[in-house]
Design an enzyme around this catalytic site. Structure first.
Site, PDB file in Angstrom:
ATOM      1  N   GLU A 454      15.165 -15.387  28.687  1.00 39.89           N
ATOM      2  CA  GLU A 454      15.917 -14.236  29.053  1.00 39.89           C
ATOM      3  C   GLU A 454      15.096 -12.889  29.061  1.00 39.89           C
ATOM      4  OE1 GLU A 454      17.663 -16.266  30.620  1.00 39.89           O
ATOM      5  OE2 GLU A 454      17.460 -18.042  29.387  1.00 39.89           O
ATOM      6  N   HIS A 457      12.812 -12.520  32.640  1.00 39.77           N
ATOM      7  CA  HIS A 457      13.467 -12.968  33.561  1.00 39.77           C
ATOM      8  C   HIS A 457      14.019 -11.353  34.110  1.00 39.77           C
ATOM      9  CE1 HIS A 457      14.008 -17.208  34.795  1.00 39.77           C
ATOM     10  NE2 HIS A 457      14.489 -17.777  34.229  1.00 39.77           N
ATOM     11  N   PHE A 587      18.693 -37.335  43.846  1.00 35.50           N
ATOM     12  CA  PHE A 587      19.388 -37.275  44.701  1.00 35.50           C
ATOM     13  C   PHE A 587      20.597 -37.124  44.786  1.00 35.50           C
ATOM     14  CE2 PHE A 587      16.069 -41.175  44.388  1.00 35.50           C
ATOM     15  CZ  PHE A 587      15.671 -41.096  44.965  1.00 35.50           C
ATOM     16  N   ALA A 588      20.602 -35.956  44.011  1.00 32.45           N
ATOM     17  CA  ALA A 588      22.513 -35.303  43.460  1.00 32.45           C
ATOM     18  C   ALA A 588      22.218 -33.775  43.666  1.00 32.45           C
ATOM     19  CB  ALA A 588      22.823 -36.368  42.912  1.00 32.45           C
ATOM     20  N   GLY A 589      20.998 -33.719  43.282  1.00 32.36           N
ATOM     21  CA  GLY A 589      21.373 -32.274  42.178  1.00 32.36           C
ATOM     22  C   GLY A 589      19.868 -31.329  44.028  1.00 32.36           C
ATOM     23  N   TYR A 591      16.545 -30.400  43.134  1.00 32.08           N
ATOM     24  CA  TYR A 591      15.267 -31.342  43.082  1.00 32.08           C
ATOM     25  C   TYR A 591      14.140 -31.896  43.670  1.00 32.08           C
ATOM     26  CZ  TYR A 591      15.918 -28.230  39.182  1.00 32.08           C
ATOM     27  OH  TYR A 591      15.863 -26.557  37.941  1.00 32.08           O
TER      28      TYR A 591
HETATM   29 ZN    ZN Z   1      14.192 -19.413  33.691  1.00 32.88          ZN
END
Ligand code: ZN
Length: 670
Positions: A454, A457, A587-589, A591
């Site tokens: 983190e 980021h 199929f549902a996200g 990606y």
């Molecule tokens: Zn990350």
């Protein structure tokens, strides 16, 4: 809060209408007002989202539910504004284009790309069809997830014989007894049962990894692989329909297929992504075969007479792991008191990037007494950015996990009066164990890695030198490149002097013993090839289905899955394997044609770390020079320059898979 947000949304709505009426295809007549609007919206809604995540309450939840639809509506209007789109197009094609900087051009091109992909450029019938497809896809995605949920819920396996739950750890037994009690077996206990097992991941994994009773493992394995693949809740027709619609949508937008749409906003190209997956596959396959042979030999030596099947592999892999490494997360905790780990992470940032992190508690208001505030300074003492750290878990009001978020981003346009630039501010949120008495918070090794992740980021957000708010820091970075700085920082957890520098046993004061460090490294690479191949399989099937598969043809999606498995699976899948019916990531996200990004980002981050290895990790001046170069490229340029160019600026060449394979123990030592 509701009246405040409402009046802000109304103001912004008015500003947007005004912009749409008076927009000119120039930087100051288009991009600047747009940055002001989107910054105010993002910044204000960011506060709401942040409080929702760290200081949730019934009242706040109600307020958010009330205003969220209005916020979403404004966001959509902003993203799909035709006058704004036309102005961006005119700016791109007009004389002002040649006067723009690289970062400014990235802003324009990014806005145009996003607008194009959301169908703003379409007209008439094409636009209607596009919108209808969007609607249907979102309905199907919801149905797809619901079918998985229903199938998961429909399965329940109750055991009453204690012999059938041997091997399961006490926590899994307690969970299973609790499930049994909830399903009508009043008085169920962890010790005496009955125990109920489900297809929820914690229950499913505990059984596959620890239940000694083979038939129990087999039953759960088979049930899991056939979720949502038959009857009313069958996802097979939904997969076909999704793929057909995404193909049609791509062609409406002028692309050859759905994969091409995905790659329009990625750092990678289809060719490069597939090439990289193939390199990793070729390097892992033989090692994965050996992984399986090791497990077979181990099981045989432990008295397992039967031939190993799919539902046996995880179980024996866990037994072998225990015997080889016996590393317990909890045993490492006393070596990593949080204050010392933080000092170590800040010292690392100083060695690598020449920055100083300094306590600034009290300089900004906080939402809880445990929250810390820090200032980051340049070598010359000038402040560069700030961040909040909310370190400990508070289950009653804070969600789990760890994350980084923006408070405000760097921007010259939005500089406060008297300054030339607005400095970035970040949130870092962790869920560590709170201190007990005089003992500080103690971290697991995994939590140390997460903190580094983190912080990576956050550094890209905080050390940016880009002036244009819309592409400063982590903004505007293609999402297959976003994990580069975060995963890069994780590598340092396996750099011995760095890790030892942040470890001191809370009672004995001893640093982490060498033996434990070696175990950590070995455990990281345990069955690395097997894990790698599995990810490669998912990524390859995903690309094949979105780039080449023609729905309604002679092949089914399961044929594609099996054909790819011939190259990516050491143990051929069962003929009845219907894993794809549960593959909600694609199929549902979000990606679809993007699952490869996991591996792509690992390649980039390992290769970036290898720049330090190549230069020499033992020479502080060399480490500092390489770190400076990383700061001046990856951390500075953010979304203001194409990530492939940024990587080349840092590394001097294209990304290579060599480092990831070497770090994973999958490359013959030269
Ligand atoms: Zn990350």
């Amino acid at each position: 809060m509701v009246p405040g947000i409402r009046s802000l949304l109304a103001d912004l709505e008015g500003e947007l209408s005004q912009l749409e009426a008076s927009v000119t295809p120039t930087w100051s007549g288009l991009v600047e007002p747009l940055e002001r609007i989107s910054d105010l919206l993002g910044r204000t809604w960011g506060v709401v989202g942040h409080l929702k995540a760290v200081k949730d309450s019934e009242e706040l939840r109600k307020a958010v539910d009330e205003v969220q639809p209005e916020k979403v509506k404004l966001g959509l209007r902003l993203a799909q504004s035709e006058p704004v789109y036309k102005a961006f197009k005119a700016l791109r094609e007009g004389p002002a284009w040649s006067t723009l900087t690289e970062a400014q051009r990235r802003v324009v091109e990014g806005e145009l790309r996003d607008a194009t992909l959301s169908g703003v450029g379409l007209t008439g019938e094409a636009k209607e069809r596009f919108n209808a497809i969007q609607q249907e896809l979102s309905t199907i995605a919801t149905k797809f997830s619901n079918n998985i949920l229903d199938a998961t819920k429909a399965f329940l396996r109750v055991e009453t014989d204690p012999k059938h739950v041997l091997g399961l750890p006490p926590s899994a037994l307690a969970q299973a007894a609790q499930t049994a009690a909830a399903k009508g077996h009043a008085g169920a206990t962890a010790e005496a049962g009955p125990w109920a097992f489900t297809l929820d991941i914690p229950s499913y994994q505990a059984v596959l990894m620890h239940a000694a009773h083979r038939p129990l493992r087999e039953e759960l394995y088979r049930a899991y692989l056939s979720r949502a693949s038959s009857g009313e809740g069958d996802n097979t027709p939904l997969i076909e329909r999704t793929l057909a619609l995404k193909r049609e949508r791509a062609q409406l937008l002028g692309f050859a297929n759905a994969a091409a749409v995905s790659f329009a906003s990625k750092m990678a190209t289809l060719e490069r992504a597939e090439g990289l997956l193939e390199e990793l596959r070729a390097a892992s396959y033989a090692a994965a075969v050996r992984d399986l042979e090791d497990i077979k030999a181990f099981a045989a030596a432990a008295g397992e007479a039967a031939e190993l099947r799919h539902w046996d592999v995880s179980f024996w892999a866990e037994r072998l792991r225990e015997e080889q490494y016996g590393l317990k997360e909890e045993e490492l905790r006393p070596y990593f008191p949080m204050p010392l780990v933080l000092e170590g992470v800040f010292a690392l940032a100083n060695r690598l990037f020449g920055i100083t992190v300094e306590c600034a508690d009290g300089e900004a208001p906080v939402w809880h007494a445990d929250v810390r505030f820090f200032k980051i300074k340049n070598a010359c003492g000038a402040p560069l950015s700030y961040f909040f750290l909310d370190p400990y878990s508070r289950p009653e009001e804070k969600r789990g996990g760890a994350w980084m978020d923006e408070v405000v981003g760097r921007s010259t346009l939005l500089a406060p009066p008297g300054s030339t630039v607005r400095l970035p501010v970040a949130h870092m949120v962790c869920n560590g164990t709170p201190p007990v008495g005089t003992q500080p918070s103690l971290m697991t090794f995994r939590e140390v890695e997460t903190l580094l992740h983190e912080f990576g980021h956050a550094l890209q957000h905080m050390l940016t030198t880009v002036d244009e708010g819309l592409v400063a820091g982590i903004r505007g970075v293609e999402w297959d490149a976003v994990e580069l700085p975060s995963q890069f920082m994780e590598n340092w957890a396996y750099h011995k002097p760095t890790l030892l520098g942040m470890s001191r046993h809370v009672e004995t004061g001893e640093t982490l013993p060498d033996e434990l460090f070696q175990k950590l490294v070995a455990a990281k690479n345990y069955r690395a090839a097997t894990v790698m191949l599995r990810q490669i399989h998912f990524a390859s099937v995903d690309l094949e289905l979105h780039a080449r598969y023609i729905p309604g043809g002679a092949d089914s999606v399961f044929d594609v899955d099996r054909r790819m498995a011939a190259r990516t699976s050491v143990m051929a899948p069962l003929p009845e394997d219907r894993f794809l019916c549960g593959f909600s990531h694609i199929f549902a996200g979000g990606y679809s044609a993007g699952y490869f990004s996991y591996k792509w980002a690992e390649v980039l981050s390992a290769d970036a770390y290898a720049a330090f290895e190549d230069a020499g990790l033992d020479d502080p001046s060399v480490v500092a020079a390489t770190g400076r170069r990383f700061r001046d490229t990856v951390l500075s340029l953010g979304g203001g320059r194409a990530p492939a160019d940024v990587f080349r600026d840092f590394r001097g060449r294209e990304p290579s898979t060599e480092a990831l394979l070497r770090h994973s123990g999958l490359l013959a030592v030269k």
